[in-house]
Design an enzyme around this catalytic site. Structure first.
Site, PDB file in Angstrom:
ATOM      1  N   ARG A  31      21.568 -36.489 -36.698  1.00  0.00           N
ATOM      2  CA  ARG A  31      21.721 -37.369 -37.722  1.00  0.00           C
ATOM      3  C   ARG A  31      22.183 -36.563 -38.732  1.00  0.00           C
ATOM      4  O   ARG A  31      21.322 -35.542 -39.553  1.00  0.00           O
ATOM      5  CB  ARG A  31      20.383 -38.106 -37.966  1.00  0.00           C
ATOM      6  CG  ARG A  31      20.545 -39.145 -39.220  1.00  0.00           C
ATOM      7  CD  ARG A  31      19.209 -39.681 -39.504  1.00  0.00           C
ATOM      8  NE  ARG A  31      18.817 -40.614 -40.607  1.00  0.00           N
ATOM      9  CZ  ARG A  31      18.936 -40.353 -41.904  1.00  0.00           C
ATOM     10  NH1 ARG A  31      18.791 -39.087 -42.295  1.00  0.00           N
ATOM     11  NH2 ARG A  31      18.722 -41.353 -42.875  1.00  0.00           N
ATOM     12  N   LEU A  32      23.452 -36.736 -39.194  1.00  0.00           N
ATOM     13  CA  LEU A  32      24.020 -35.927 -40.270  1.00  0.00           C
ATOM     14  C   LEU A  32      23.611 -36.801 -41.699  1.00  0.00           C
ATOM     15  O   LEU A  32      24.279 -37.601 -42.079  1.00  0.00           O
ATOM     16  CB  LEU A  32      25.405 -35.763 -40.199  1.00  0.00           C
ATOM     17  CG  LEU A  32      25.994 -35.263 -38.886  1.00  0.00           C
ATOM     18  CD1 LEU A  32      27.698 -34.984 -39.038  1.00  0.00           C
ATOM     19  CD2 LEU A  32      25.265 -33.896 -38.626  1.00  0.00           C
ATOM     20  N   ASP A  33      22.704 -36.156 -42.279  1.00  0.00           N
ATOM     21  CA  ASP A  33      21.980 -36.992 -43.454  1.00  0.00           C
ATOM     22  C   ASP A  33      23.067 -36.871 -44.632  1.00  0.00           C
ATOM     23  O   ASP A  33      23.409 -35.579 -44.931  1.00  0.00           O
ATOM     24  CB  ASP A  33      20.685 -36.330 -43.857  1.00  0.00           C
ATOM     25  CG  ASP A  33      20.032 -36.789 -45.038  1.00  0.00           C
ATOM     26  OD1 ASP A  33      19.689 -38.294 -44.789  1.00  0.00           O
ATOM     27  OD2 ASP A  33      19.956 -36.308 -46.116  1.00  0.00           O
ATOM     28  N   ALA A  34      23.297 -37.822 -45.368  1.00  0.00           N
ATOM     29  CA  ALA A  34      23.913 -38.000 -46.614  1.00  0.00           C
ATOM     30  C   ALA A  34      25.323 -37.064 -46.639  1.00  0.00           C
ATOM     31  O   ALA A  34      25.812 -36.684 -47.564  1.00  0.00           O
ATOM     32  CB  ALA A  34      23.275 -37.572 -47.841  1.00  0.00           C
ATOM     33  N   VAL A  35      25.948 -37.242 -45.301  1.00  0.00           N
ATOM     34  CA  VAL A  35      26.994 -36.330 -45.206  1.00  0.00           C
ATOM     35  C   VAL A  35      28.413 -36.804 -46.071  1.00  0.00           C
ATOM     36  O   VAL A  35      29.134 -35.831 -46.039  1.00  0.00           O
ATOM     37  CB  VAL A  35      27.471 -36.237 -43.509  1.00  0.00           C
ATOM     38  CG1 VAL A  35      27.759 -37.783 -43.180  1.00  0.00           C
ATOM     39  CG2 VAL A  35      28.285 -35.186 -43.509  1.00  0.00           C
TER      40      VAL A  35
END
Length: 592
Positions: A248-252
């Protein structure tokens, strides 16, 4: 180099040329590409990924939980706060012993040492928070379920070693963080919070103003420095080695900053996601990358790229639209949205969720709901005991950003107030989500029917804490074991829906979906399996009044027998209508 590795190098170089086209690098693009490839491969062989391959099917359901959502206390001393076993072990055991194998994937929210934001201000990316367990606990979980982990890629903790080094002009970290001048024009920068964007700090080389998109304890990285990129590819390699198969690429969306832009969704950000995918899929082709971008719907869709960017995107418009639908009894907005959503190409899928550790975001429904409808959502959330978090708009005003409330409480009534249909409404919401095109993500507190945690909110004074309860294992087992409790009814009801879902080819995340046009308080859609053998008409009463479904409106094929999968009933050959009780769900299938 063999042909595959030559093509691999060329692809990585192409990504890097786009990302760093305006950056003067201390090394050549080819050198950087070779270093990244060496880091990501580690001891793994180079793989040749197959494009447009679905890495999921109708069996996939992802449970979302913190590592300490369930904790085991000493039964003899409930006043002792410290768990008597690693919470990761407790969570693992609960899934194995009580979830009847209905959940085959687990998203453990940030399990690293952190300083704030419940894990999203990471102090060390390659350690497990010792209060939760260790890497062996993570590996053990990964043996039983597909493991999803956060790559908190936009920022890290101001108490991390890297930022401490930044403050002391030391490497590594000295040049890892984005800075700006107080005289720079930052008026166009999109903000998800009300805090000031820049935080002034003192270093041996003078005063600096570090970029903080979310909070002053979450300092943004400067990916213009390729050393930062190399650090994150090394982190990805470490996670792969420890069993992580969904990232999960957070705040990407905020990853790349450039003055005189809005600093969100920039071309370099999209290219960075493509680069990460290229590197990962040549190492572990089964890995899935999911982008977390809490932004307006069309911007969110852009993270699919041309099926060459994220494998999956958070379907952020779904939670507020579904909440609006069930609180208002009006499906107009959700139908218009569904009809506007493009089918996901093979190799991509929507990630559907209706509750999470965060609040119910309101930015994704910009342009989808009227201001008066958003105002009603805010008002009803407050009425049902929730909170509302704000953000600063470009004009300097504060506007609602997300609703903070346990979903069970959010659905305890309608805009007219609380009523007796809360449980039915809550189950209807999940029956809708489980049937939609995409992969379902189920927040653990929805599975357990957890309500607002006012004590946790009061102790922390953070709005999101209201929906981040920590269960004591003994109390949880007692709650779901008491057959008259709503926890028992929710827990077993959801497991039953999941057991049905997993057997239906028409619920494959990429199976065909078509929105139905039904009258009154009915909402529905049609799903057809990829091999076209199974059709399921999913119909829901979204109102607090009984509704009559005329079967002729569904164009059921007369030569086939039809079954309601939810009620486990056969539809009679001469049956013309079905009466749906308030918030009842039916899944009409031609295959039982």
């Amino acid at each position: 180099m063999n042909t595959v590795s030559e093509l691999f190098l060329q692809r990585v170089e192409q990504h890097l040329h786009i990302i760093y086209k305006d950056v003067e690098l201390p090394l050549s693009i080819t050198e950087l590409a070779e270093q990244l490839i060496t880091i990501i491969l580690g001891d793994s062989p180079l793989r040749d990924p197959t494009p447009h391959t679905n890495r999921w099917d109708e069996q996939d359901i992802i449970l979302i939980a913190y590592g300490d959502s369930i904790i085991k206390h000493d039964e003899a001393d409930q006043a002792v706060a410290k768990p008597v076993e690693a919470p990761l072990k407790t969570l693992h055991r609960f899934i194995k012993e009580h979830c009847d194998m209905q959940l085959n994937a687990l998203h453990i929210l940030p399990f690293y040492p952190y300083s704030s934001d419940e894990g999203f201000a990471v102090m060390n990316y390659v350690q497990v928070n010792e209060s939760l367990g260790d890497w062996q606990d993570i590996k053990n979980i990964a043996k039983d379920v597909k493991l999803m982990a956060d790559l908190v890629i936009n920022h890290c903790s101001s108490r991390s070693v890297w930022f401490e080094n930044f403050l002391n002009d030391l490497h590594p970290g000295k040049d890892y963080f984005k800075t700006a001048s107080l005289t720079d024009d930052l008026s166009n920068v999109v903000r998800p919070r009300t805090s000031s964007l820049l935080n002034t700090v003192t270093t041996p080389s003078g005063e600096k103003h570090v970029w903080c998109t979310f909070s002053h304890d979450q300092v943004d990285f400067d990916f213009g420095n390729p050393e930062v990129l190399k650090e994150f590819i090394s982190i990805i390699r470490h996670y792969l080695d420890n069993g992580v198969r969904l990232f999960r690429l957070d705040a990407v969306a905020f990853l790349w900053k450039q003055l005189n832009t809005n600093c969100i969704n920039l071309p370099q950000t999209h290219e960075a996601v493509r680069l990460i995918r290229t590197l990962i899929e040549h190492t572990e082709p089964s890995v899935v990358i999911i982008t977390e971008t809490n932004i307006p719907n069309q911007e969110n869709l852009s993270y699919f790229g041309n099926a060459n960017e994220a494998h999956s995107i958070y379907n952020f418009a779904l939670p507020p639209l579904l909440l609006h639908t069930l609180l208002s009894g009006d499906s107009t907005a959700i139908k218009h949205w569904m009809m506007s959503m493009p089918p996901a190409q093979n190799g991509t899928a929507y990630f559907n969720f209706i509750a999470s550790h965060d609040g119910i975001g309101l930015r994704p429904i910009e342009g989808l709901l009227q201001p008066s409808e958003v105002a009603s959502l805010v008002s009803t959330t407050m009425q049902f005991g929730g909170r509302v978090s704000m953000r600063t708009s470009n004009d300097g005003t504060h506007t609602p950003y997300e609703l903070n409330i346990a979903l069970f409480d959010a659905l305890q009534g309608t805009h007219n107030g609380q009523d007796k249909f809360g449980l039915e409404r809550f189950m209807c919401a999940h029956a809708i989500m489980f049937a939609l095109e995409g992969i379902p993500g189920l927040y653990i507190h929805s599975l357990l029917g957890t309500t607002n945690d006012y004590e946790r909110f009061e102790n922390s004074q953070h709005n999101r804490a209201i929906n981040r309860h920590r269960w004591q294992e003994s109390k949880l087992l007692a709650a779901i074991g008491e057959k008259y409790s709503h926890h028992h009814k929710v827990f077993n009801g959801i497991k039953n829906l999941l057991a049905i879902r997993k057997k239906q080819g028409a619920f494959h995340p990429n199976a065909t979906q078509f929105t139905l046009h039904l009258a009154g308080g009915l909402f529905g859609f049609w799903r057809q399996s990829i091999d076209r053998r199974q059709s399921i008409f999913c119909v829901y009463n979204i109102s607090d009044k009984a509704q009559v479904l005329t079967l002729a409106d569904l164009n059921l094929i007369n030569t086939q027998q039809w079954f309601d999968l939810v009620a486990d009933e056969t539809i009679g050959e001469d049956q013309l209508t079905i009466e749906l009780e308030p918030y009842q769900s039916v899944w009409l299938s031609n295959i039982k």
